[in-house]
Design a protein around this motif. Structure first.
Motif, PDB file in Angstrom:
ATOM      1  N   THR A   1     -24.318 -71.492 -36.449  1.00 38.64           N
ATOM      2  CA  THR A   1     -22.913 -71.621 -36.840  1.00 38.64           C
ATOM      3  C   THR A   1     -22.745 -71.457 -38.354  1.00 38.64           C
ATOM      4  OG1 THR A   1     -22.955 -74.013 -37.214  1.00 38.64           O
ATOM      5  CG2 THR A   1     -22.550 -73.261 -34.951  1.00 38.64           C
ATOM      6  N   ALA A   2     -21.476 -71.256 -38.748  1.00 34.05           N
ATOM      7  CA  ALA A   2     -21.084 -71.213 -40.162  1.00 34.05           C
ATOM      8  C   ALA A   2     -19.699 -71.827 -40.284  1.00 34.05           C
ATOM      9  CB  ALA A   2     -21.081 -69.783 -40.689  1.00 34.05           C
ATOM     10  N   VAL A   3     -19.397 -72.344 -41.470  1.00 34.62           N
ATOM     11  CA  VAL A   3     -18.083 -72.917 -41.750  1.00 34.62           C
ATOM     12  C   VAL A   3     -17.488 -72.185 -42.940  1.00 34.62           C
ATOM     13  CG1 VAL A   3     -16.829 -74.966 -42.548  1.00 34.62           C
ATOM     14  CG2 VAL A   3     -18.592 -75.190 -40.778  1.00 34.62           C
ATOM     15  N   ARG A   4     -16.256 -71.762 -42.783  1.00 38.48           N
ATOM     16  CA  ARG A   4     -15.537 -71.138 -43.904  1.00 38.48           C
ATOM     17  C   ARG A   4     -15.229 -72.224 -44.943  1.00 38.48           C
ATOM     18  NH1 ARG A   4     -13.729 -67.038 -47.159  1.00 38.48           N
ATOM     19  NH2 ARG A   4     -11.466 -66.993 -47.441  1.00 38.48           N
ATOM     20  N   VAL A   5     -15.632 -72.014 -46.223  1.00 39.82           N
ATOM     21  CA  VAL A   5     -15.356 -72.978 -47.295  1.00 39.82           C
ATOM     22  C   VAL A   5     -14.638 -72.265 -48.427  1.00 39.82           C
ATOM     23  CG1 VAL A   5     -17.220 -74.629 -46.806  1.00 39.82           C
ATOM     24  CG2 VAL A   5     -17.693 -72.625 -48.227  1.00 39.82           C
ATOM     25  N   LEU A   6     -13.637 -72.947 -48.992  1.00 40.75           N
ATOM     26  CA  LEU A   6     -12.923 -72.416 -50.140  1.00 40.75           C
ATOM     27  C   LEU A   6     -13.499 -73.024 -51.416  1.00 40.75           C
ATOM     28  CD1 LEU A   6      -9.273 -72.522 -48.755  1.00 40.75           C
ATOM     29  CD2 LEU A   6     -11.005 -70.716 -48.544  1.00 40.75           C
ATOM     30  N   THR A   7     -13.245 -72.388 -52.536  1.00 39.77           N
ATOM     31  CA  THR A   7     -13.793 -72.863 -53.814  1.00 39.77           C
ATOM     32  C   THR A   7     -13.430 -74.332 -54.037  1.00 39.77           C
ATOM     33  OG1 THR A   7     -13.613 -70.641 -54.751  1.00 39.77           O
ATOM     34  CG2 THR A   7     -13.836 -72.477 -56.296  1.00 39.77           C
ATOM     35  N   GLY A   8     -14.436 -75.127 -54.351  1.00 40.67           N
ATOM     36  CA  GLY A   8     -14.230 -76.553 -54.605  1.00 40.67           C
ATOM     37  C   GLY A   8     -14.342 -77.421 -53.381  1.00 40.67           C
ATOM     38  N   ALA A   9     -14.463 -76.816 -52.217  1.00 42.45           N
ATOM     39  CA  ALA A   9     -14.564 -77.606 -50.988  1.00 42.45           C
ATOM     40  C   ALA A   9     -15.903 -78.309 -50.895  1.00 42.45           C
ATOM     41  CB  ALA A   9     -14.366 -76.704 -49.777  1.00 42.45           C
ATOM     42  N   ARG A  10     -15.907 -79.450 -50.188  1.00 45.36           N
ATOM     43  CA  ARG A  10     -17.153 -80.163 -49.896  1.00 45.36           C
ATOM     44  C   ARG A  10     -18.079 -79.260 -49.085  1.00 45.36           C
ATOM     45  NH1 ARG A  10     -18.119 -85.701 -48.409  1.00 45.36           N
ATOM     46  NH2 ARG A  10     -15.875 -86.095 -48.586  1.00 45.36           N
ATOM     47  N   ILE A  11     -19.373 -79.308 -49.375  1.00 49.21           N
ATOM     48  CA  ILE A  11     -20.342 -78.569 -48.578  1.00 49.21           C
ATOM     49  C   ILE A  11     -20.512 -79.300 -47.247  1.00 49.21           C
ATOM     50  CG2 ILE A  11     -22.721 -77.769 -48.407  1.00 49.21           C
ATOM     51  CD1 ILE A  11     -21.020 -76.284 -50.484  1.00 49.21           C
ATOM     52  N   PRO A  12     -20.319 -78.615 -46.129  1.00 46.59           N
ATOM     53  CA  PRO A  12     -20.419 -79.288 -44.832  1.00 46.59           C
ATOM     54  C   PRO A  12     -21.804 -79.904 -44.599  1.00 46.59           C
ATOM     55  CG  PRO A  12     -19.470 -77.090 -44.605  1.00 46.59           C
ATOM     56  CD  PRO A  12     -19.998 -77.195 -46.006  1.00 46.59           C
ATOM     57  N   ARG A  13     -21.808 -80.969 -43.853  1.00 42.72           N
ATOM     58  CA  ARG A  13     -23.066 -81.631 -43.508  1.00 42.72           C
ATOM     59  C   ARG A  13     -23.979 -80.645 -42.795  1.00 42.72           C
ATOM     60  NH1 ARG A  13     -23.000 -84.872 -38.968  1.00 42.72           N
ATOM     61  NH2 ARG A  13     -20.739 -84.921 -39.282  1.00 42.72           N
ATOM     62  N   GLY A  14     -25.231 -80.593 -43.238  1.00 51.03           N
ATOM     63  CA  GLY A  14     -26.227 -79.708 -42.639  1.00 51.03           C
ATOM     64  C   GLY A  14     -26.403 -78.406 -43.400  1.00 51.03           C
ATOM     65  N   ALA A  15     -25.345 -77.895 -44.029  1.00 49.17           N
ATOM     66  CA  ALA A  15     -25.432 -76.613 -44.748  1.00 49.17           C
ATOM     67  C   ALA A  15     -26.186 -76.800 -46.059  1.00 49.17           C
ATOM     68  CB  ALA A  15     -24.048 -76.060 -45.013  1.00 49.17           C
ATOM     69  N   ASP A  16     -26.908 -75.763 -46.485  1.00 48.79           N
ATOM     70  CA  ASP A  16     -27.611 -75.824 -47.769  1.00 48.79           C
ATOM     71  C   ASP A  16     -27.404 -74.567 -48.601  1.00 48.79           C
ATOM     72  OD1 ASP A  16     -29.124 -74.046 -46.325  1.00 48.79           O
ATOM     73  OD2 ASP A  16     -31.055 -74.954 -46.803  1.00 48.79           O
ATOM     74  N   ALA A  17     -26.445 -73.710 -48.214  1.00 47.17           N
ATOM     75  CA  ALA A  17     -26.134 -72.511 -48.991  1.00 47.17           C
ATOM     76  C   ALA A  17     -24.739 -72.028 -48.622  1.00 47.17           C
ATOM     77  CB  ALA A  17     -27.161 -71.411 -48.747  1.00 47.17           C
ATOM     78  N   VAL A  18     -24.152 -71.243 -49.551  1.00 49.78           N
ATOM     79  CA  VAL A  18     -22.856 -70.614 -49.292  1.00 49.78           C
ATOM     80  C   VAL A  18     -23.008 -69.127 -49.563  1.00 49.78           C
ATOM     81  CG1 VAL A  18     -20.446 -70.399 -50.031  1.00 49.78           C
ATOM     82  CG2 VAL A  18     -21.505 -72.671 -49.841  1.00 49.78           C
TER      83      VAL A  18
END
Length: 405
Positions: free
Chosen positions: A97-114
């Motif tokens: 899976t992946a989560v769309r993140v906008l600038t300044g957003a919290r890094i989702p739990r489990g993710a380690d890169a954008v």
């Protein structure tokens, strides 16, 4: 010939700074604090950012899942949500899976890169990642700007717009600063008239105190400017009143030993503590310093170049020490001399006003030698010194100069 009663410049400055005590502290609103001097070490009250945050608009992923991604062989992941800056939601990233993140957003739990969005295509709820992203890519770690408990501004630091900003990020809304001095500037002489009033024949406007007041206000010091005639009683009353109400007193004119040069005589009558009166500098020989009722008193001669030079070399550093500056005095920069700088006497420090020509390698100092003293002072961008022991600094020499502009 050496004046045995005059002190050298370095000694005069050392005496002055040793006998000036920094004023007490006060607390001011952060937005009013620029150019003030911090009176305590200030540590961050928070972590900023307060979470691991995304540096880019993109997609939070598990770095190991996109380690082999390329435009020719993209990695497909399921898009499971969107997170924006300041949002409270936390959508975990799990394998596949992946989560769309906008600038300044919290890094989702489990993710380690954008992965930045320009390397991703989205279709039908599927994310196609065409580039690898190592651990930490496009992630601003919690506390990486300022960390809770870490000193961000030290005592004695003058606050700039940049340091005001970092204090805001660190959670400070009000800050402790040294109080700026209230400076009384007194011009003496029957011939002196306040600027803007009618000018009788034979008199002149009080340009000296206008210049000194402007210098004080540049450093956000409060000023009161008065003119007193050449009358002992009037001068004594003025000195007493100003010393009572101000944190420091600067006199302009009447500094020497002529019949109408009464400043030192009246100060003696008032019981001041004289530290020195006469410095081996030119212009500015008649500069004096002492304390009256515990307040610093700076005596400046009336000739405009001597007046300004005495202020810049002795009075200004003393006033900045009052305001808590760690390095009181004018800023200094290296330059190359465009012409020979010639002094008159090896027993004195000779000062020369000049202009600075910006060059790619090193600025060039051009001495001002115009016939008009006031025009040269007004146009000057820097001050060069020929120190005691020298009468010549050859053209092309690299020297430090004090910067006025």
């Amino acid at each position: 010939m050496t004046d045995t009663l005059a002190v050298g410049l370095d000694e005069a400055l050392e005496i002055t700074l040793a006998r000036v005590a920094t004023l007490a502290s006060e607390t001011v609103d952060l937005h009013e604090s620029v150019d003030r001097v911090v009176s305590a070490d200030l540590a961050s009250l928070v972590d900023s950012p307060s979470v691991d945050a995304s540096l880019k608009d993109g997609y939070a992923v598990l770095s190991r899942e996109v380690a082999g991604a390329s435009p020719e062989h993209p990695v497909r992941l399921s898009l499971v949500g969107v997170m924006a800056a300041g949002g409270g939601e936390d959508i975990p990233v799990v394998p596949g899976t992946a989560v769309r993140v906008l600038t300044g957003a919290r890094i989702p739990r489990g993710a380690d890169a954008v992965v930045s969005e320009e390397f991703v295509t989205v279709s039908g709820g599927q994310v196609r990642v065409g580039i690898l992203a190592e651990p930490g890519r496009n992630i601003l770690a919690r506390g990486s700007d300022v960390a809770r408990g870490k000193i961000v501004v030290e005592t004695g630091r003058r606050l700039t717009p940049g340091t005001v900003g970092i204090l805001a990020a660190a959670g400070h809304g009000r800050v402790p600063v040294f109080r700026n001095p209230r400076v009384a500037i007194l011009a003496t002489g029957d011939e002196v008239v306040a600027a803007g009033r009618p000018l009788p024949e034979g008199k002149l406007y009080a340009s000296n105190i206008a210049t000194l007041g402007a210098w004080c206000r540049r450093y956000r010091m409060e000023t009161r400017m008065d003119i007193v005639r050449d009358d002992p009683d009037a001068l004594q009353d003025a000195l007493k009143a100003l010393a009572r109400d101000a944190d420091a007193l600067v006199t302009s004119g009447g500094a020497w030993t002529g019949d109408r040069d009464m400043v030192v005589r009246i100060l003696d009558r008032l019981g001041w503590e004289q530290a020195f009166h006469r410095i081996r500098i030119g212009p500015g020989k008649a500069v004096g310093f002492g304390r009256l009722s515990g307040k610093p008193v700076f005596i400046l001669p009336g000739g405009p170049p001597s007046n300004l030079m005495g202020f810049l070399q002795i009075a200004l550093p003393g006033l900045l020490k009052l305001a808590g500056h760690r390095r009181p005095g004018l800023p200094v920069t290296p330059v190359r001399t465009a012409a020979d700088l010639k002094g008159r006497d090896a027993h004195w420090t000779q000062f020369i006003f000049g202009m600075i020509e910006r060059r790619p390698d090193l600025p060039v100092f051009h001495p001002l030698r115009g016939a008009s003293r006031l025009k040269s002072m007004a146009e000057a961008e820097a001050v060069a010194a020929i120190p005691e022991g020298l009468t010549l600094i050859p053209a092309g020499t690299v020297i430090p100069v004090q910067v006025l502009e």
